[in-house]
Design a protein around this motif. Structure first.
Motif, short mmCIF file in Angstrom:
data_model
loop_
_atom_site.label_atom_id
_atom_site.label_comp_id
_atom_site.label_asym_id
_atom_site.label_seq_id
_atom_site.Cartn_x
_atom_site.Cartn_y
_atom_site.Cartn_z
N GLU A 1 1.03 9.40 -6.02
CA GLU A 1 1.49 10.78 -5.78
C GLU A 1 2.45 11.25 -6.86
O GLU A 1 2.38 12.39 -7.32
N PRO B 1 0.81 -1.22 0.00
CA PRO B 1 0.00 0.00 0.00
C PRO B 1 0.84 1.27 0.00
O PRO B 1 0.45 2.27 -0.61
N LEU B 2 2.01 1.22 0.62
CA LEU B 2 2.89 2.39 0.61
C LEU B 2 3.41 2.67 -0.80
O LEU B 2 3.46 3.82 -1.24
N LEU C 1 -4.93 15.79 -3.79
CA LEU C 1 -4.54 14.40 -4.01
C LEU C 1 -5.61 13.45 -3.47
O LEU C 1 -5.99 12.49 -4.13
N GLN C 2 -6.06 13.77 -2.29
CA GLN C 2 -7.11 12.96 -1.67
C GLN C 2 -8.35 12.94 -2.54
O GLN C 2 -8.98 11.90 -2.71
N ASN D 1 0.74 4.15 -2.89
CA ASN D 1 0.57 5.55 -2.54
C ASN D 1 1.64 6.43 -3.20
O ASN D 1 1.34 7.47 -3.79
C1 LIG Z 1 -1.46 7.75 1.27
O1 LIG Z 1 -1.25 9.13 1.19
C2 LIG Z 1 -2.25 9.95 1.74
C3 LIG Z 1 -1.89 11.38 1.53
O2 LIG Z 1 -1.69 11.66 0.20
C4 LIG Z 1 -2.44 9.63 3.20
O3 LIG Z 1 -3.48 10.39 3.75
C5 LIG Z 1 -2.73 8.15 3.35
O4 LIG Z 1 -2.83 7.82 4.69
C6 LIG Z 1 -1.64 7.33 2.70
N1 LIG Z 1 -1.95 5.93 2.77
C7 LIG Z 1 -1.09 5.04 3.22
C8 LIG Z 1 -1.51 3.62 3.16
O5 LIG Z 1 0.00 5.35 3.66
#
Ligand SMILES: *[C@@H]1O[C@H](CO)[C@@H](O)[C@H](O)[C@H]1NC(C)=O
Ligand code: HEM
Ligand SMILES: *[C@@H]1O[C@H](CO)[C@@H](O)[C@H](O)[C@H]1NC(C)=O
Ligand SMILES: *[C@@H]1O[C@H](CO)[C@@H](O)[C@H](O)[C@H]1NC(C)=O
Length: 470
Positions: free
Chosen positions: A180, A172-173, A195-196, A176
């Protein structure tokens, strides 16, 4: 932008029987005698159940053994499909785009990523914009300027999301980070709130692409269509705002805003939005999943990690602290790139694409009639011992010297429709790998966590890693 959609089509290779019953009744005409061997499987269901049970790789291998190593017939998604196999099959498809085959895409998928009035637009509509974009903007020279941005973002990401934890769920990281990165590079969107707004509906939209196309408010497909509209609305806002602002020729969006058609008119906001939706979908999953499997293999095989670390440390040492990576550094990552390619060989993140025969095709002594759906897949060559001895072994040295034979290693396709994002993917993956290994040793928290194939191959528990900073 229909152009991207064939690429997404593999999501529909799932064993969804209801899908077939409801949506595909048509059969290609059967009056040609000399069809390739194969079975149509069950009525309506075709061979989707087998496919679901075996996974694509084994499904293909079994049928190549049983019927023909060159080409066979099956029935998937309710349509008869001819699968071209081996280096010759790949070569046939890659070299005949627009001559014997054209991309084929389902209506249900268009409904999610395109606005209603574009759903029936001809496939060729978007090609002008796409060709421009492909040659001007995803070329290596243009990609050069992305490297420092990728590098800086990878560093921040590892510092904020990995380093504070003794162990992490890597997949998941990585997803993400990849998302981004794409938003930043293609759209110059960095504001977390923005982004959200794009990323929240993005997940249901993708799930919609992979679901039964039954458009009701409570189905994944229905939610997918709704989420698709939200993603589009957000992207449209961004495009419109930028058109107002004026254009500094610095990111992908600004370059597209400058493109003119034959009549000297700018590209419409709608077309640009279609384009970006397609681009985000095409680039995101495949890149994130490739990056994940590279990290997966590095954690599984310490000798590969060590060898790669040696190469990356030499590069790190040649630079001042905090200095960004450059194209020249990427070119030095020879072993690392072989590791990435070997990961893509064992786990090709794009399972292949569908095409439609534009004319009768003669191949390997058979005739494939005009109108027939066809499929090519890296799985017909990537695990073939004829091309890759001991195919199940992870061995980056296969890519040394002249490397695999032509048309056998094809994670990005080939010919005119070869993935235009392949260099972008290469840079994104190598930059991330550089930053990751030079900061941490990694160890699987679940020893030998496996890859499982659901929609795409993915580690069964999201790739749980222990991190040990150097
Ligand atoms: C992914 O990034 C967003 C911000 O862009 C953050 O709010 C979210 O928690 C992140 N998810 C993980 C799984 O780290
Ligand atoms: C490891 C990552 C990736 C893999 C394995 C991959 C693989 C593929 C494959 C197999 C195709 C289909 C070729 C065909 O139809 O014959 C394709 C098409 C495409 N890919 Fe990728 N891709 C990746 C990353 C990306 C990225 C990062 C982008 C964008 C920046 C991208 C954009 C596209 C587009 C636009 C098409 C459609 C091309 C067309 O129809 O002419 N891909 N990709
Ligand atoms: C590295 O690249 C980032 C993004 O372009 C930039 O903000 C930063 O200043 C660069 N760092 C160095 C040391 O040049
Ligand atoms: C991206 O947006 C920032 C403001 O958010 C702006 O300062 C910068 O110039 C923009 N970059 C490009 C390439 O348009």
């Amino acid at each position: 932008m229909d152009i991207f959609i064939p690429y997404l089509f593999f999501f529909l290779l799932l064993p969804f029987s209801i899908y077939l019953i409801l949506f595909f009744h048509k059969e290609a005409s059967d009056d040609t005698k000399n069809l390739p061997p194969g079975t149509k499987g069950w009525p309506v269901l075709g061979e989707n159940i087998d496919l679901g049970l075996l996974g694509l790789s084994k499904f293909i291998r079994d049928r190549m053994e049983k019927y023909s190593p060159d080409v066979f017939q099956t029935s998937l998604l309710g349509d008869k499909v001819v699968v071209f196999c081996g280096a010759q099959g790949n070569k046939m498809i890659f070299n005949n785009d627009g001559k014997l085959v054209i991309p084929w895409l389902p209506f249900s998928l268009r409904k999610i990523v395109l606005p209603d009035f574009d759903v029936n637009s001809p496939y060729e509509d978007a090609i002008g914009l796409f060709r421009n974009f492909q040659y001007d903007i995803l070329k290596p020279e243009a990609l050069r300027q992305y490297i420092p941005v990728m590098d800086a973002l990878a560093r921040t990401h590892l510092r904020d999301c990995w380093k504070p934890h003794p162990s992490v769920k890597a997949q998941p990281l990585i997803n993400n980070y990849t998302f981004e990165l794409a938003c930043r590079l293609f759209l110059n969107v960095t504001d977390p709130e923005r982004l959200q707004k794009i990323s929240r509906p993005f997940a249901p939209m993708r799930n919609g692409l992979m679901s039964l196309p039954i458009d009701l408010p409570w189905t994944a497909y229905g939610r997918g269509i709704k989420a698709g509209k939200m993603v589009r609305a957000e992207l449209t806002k961004i495009v419109e705002a930028r058109r107002e602002e004026g254009r500094e020729k610095r990111d992908l969006l600004s370059m597209i805003l400058e493109l003119k058609d034959e009549e000297g008119k700018c590209v419409s906001v709608n077309k640009i939005t279609n384009f970006f939706v397609g681009l985000m979908v095409a680039s995101y999953d495949s890149t994130a999943s490739a990056m994940t499997s590279v990290v997966f293999f590095l954690a599984e095989y310490p000798h590969v990690y060590e060898e790669l670390l040696k190469e990356q440390m030499a590069i790190a040492k040649s630079k001042a602290p905090g200095e960004n990576l450059t194209w020249e550094d990427i070119e030095k990552m020879k072993y690392s790139w072989n590791v990435v390619r070997e990961a893509l060989r064992l786990v090709p993140t794009a399972p292949g694409t569908f095409k439609e025969a534009m004319a009768d095709i003669s191949f390997a002594g058979f005739t494939i009639p005009k109108g027939m759906k066809t499929f090519w897949t890296p799985h017909s060559t990537h695990n073939n011992p004829e091309y890759f001895p001991e195919p199940e072994k992870f061995d980056p040295s296969r890519f040394e010297g002249s490397g695999p034979a032509p048309y056998t290693f094809v994670p990005f396709g080939g010919g005119a429709r070869i993935c235009p994002g392949r260099t972008y993917a290469k840079l994104a993956i190598l930059v991330m790998v550089h930053n990751l290994v030079t900061k941490f040793r990694i160890e699987k928290a679940i020893p030998h966590e496996k890859m499982v194939v659901e929609v795409m191959a993915a580690p069964s528990h999201g790739l749980l890693l222990h991190l040990d900073p150097h």
